[in-house]
Scaffold this active site. Structure first.
Site, PDB file in Angstrom:
ATOM      1  N   SER A 207      23.523   8.686 -13.855  1.00 58.31           N
ATOM      2  CA  SER A 207      24.648   8.894 -14.768  1.00 58.31           C
ATOM      3  C   SER A 207      25.655   9.844 -14.146  1.00 58.31           C
ATOM      4  CB  SER A 207      24.168   9.481 -16.098  1.00 58.31           C
ATOM      5  OG  SER A 207      25.255   9.864 -16.915  1.00 58.31           O
TER       6      SER A 207
ATOM      7  N   TYR B   5      19.599  15.573 -21.044  1.00 60.27           N
ATOM      8  CA  TYR B   5      20.021  14.299 -20.463  1.00 60.27           C
ATOM      9  C   TYR B   5      20.662  14.524 -19.102  1.00 60.27           C
ATOM     10  CZ  TYR B   5      22.631   9.953 -19.809  1.00 60.27           C
ATOM     11  OH  TYR B   5      23.145   8.790 -19.292  1.00 60.27           O
TER      12      TYR B   5
END
Length: 257
Positions: free
Chosen positions: A148, A162
């Protein structure tokens, strides 16, 4: 030159392939002629997705829980029970949690790290025999980890576990690439930017926020299905046979420009 992206006859597994980025990737594989297994925690979701994608080729939906190592091992055992070899493993299933730092709970760490880091490792470990059998001279088996932008740059998301987990999977990719190269397995990361998925729904729900986000992207738009599909077809096919340990940013230039 068409053979450079030819994955016909290969067997692929895409975790979290019932929706979002995983669905975009899986459908590209199916259309390209790969027998593709897709997973989701929700049996109805993955079965419906597999039925729809089966109109374009071979697609099998499996309900699987990637939130525990035991769930990842169970999935590996199911694949090993029906396939002698696995050419492509896409570790896409992910989990996030967002909250202001003052309210960010301890419970948001273990579960996110388990899905985003430990489950991909467990799958690679338990599927090693199948991946090794799929590797050929000049055409290794492929592991594609979905990272990501949040793991590469400091995005203002307040998604602490995350972001940390995605930075971890980026580095785990490099470590696995070194260890598995002698076994005929290439390991790479795709680093997506912002795509129209459930994770960005809260941004896209407000026109001014979406416009501000797109204004940050050098190429001026959010990612589309073909963007992530093309990157995965490249990393799954002969064109990337000499690439391992790499991070391929698919973010419209956000991280590099």
């Amino acid at each position: 030159m068409e053979h450079l992206f030819d994955i016909r006859g290969k067997v692929a597994l895409v975790t979290g392939g019932g929706q979002g980025l995983g669905r975009m990737i899986a459908e590209a594989f199916v259309r390209a002629g790969a027998k593709t297994y897709v997973t989701s925690r929700a049996a109805e979701t993955v079965e419906a997705a597999a039925r729809e994608m089966s109109a374009h080729g071979a697609c099998i939906g499996l309900a699987a829980d990637m939130s525990t190592p035991e769930g990842a091992t169970a999935l590996a055992q199911r694949i090993a029970g029906v396939e002698p070899a696995l050419h492509v493993l896409v570790n896409n299933a992910g989990k996030t949690f967002g909250a202001p730092i003052e309210k960010f709970p301890d419970k948001a760490w273990a579960s996110v790290m388990s899905v985003n880091v430990q489950a991909p490792f467990t799958l690679v470990r338990d599927l090693l025999p199948l991946l090794e059998r799929a590797g050929a001279s000049g055409d290794p088996a492929r592991v594609i980890n979905i990272g990501s932008l949040a793991g590469s740059t400091a995005e203002r998301l307040s998604a602490y576990s995350y972001s940390a987990s995605k930075a971890a999977i980026h580095h785990l990719t490099r470590v696995l690439a070194v260890d598995l190269a002698p076994r005929g397995i290439a390991v790479n990361t795709i680093v997506p930017g912002y795509f129209p998925t459930k994770m960005t729904a809260h941004i896209r729900a407000e026109a001014d926020k979406e416009a501000a986000l797109q204004a940050r992207v050098p190429l001026g738009r959010l990612g589309q299905a073909n963007d992530i599909a093309g990157a995965c077809l490249f990393l799954a096919g002969p064109a990337s046979a000499y690439i391992t340990g790499a991070e391929l940013a698919v973010d419209g230039g956000l991280s590099q420009c």
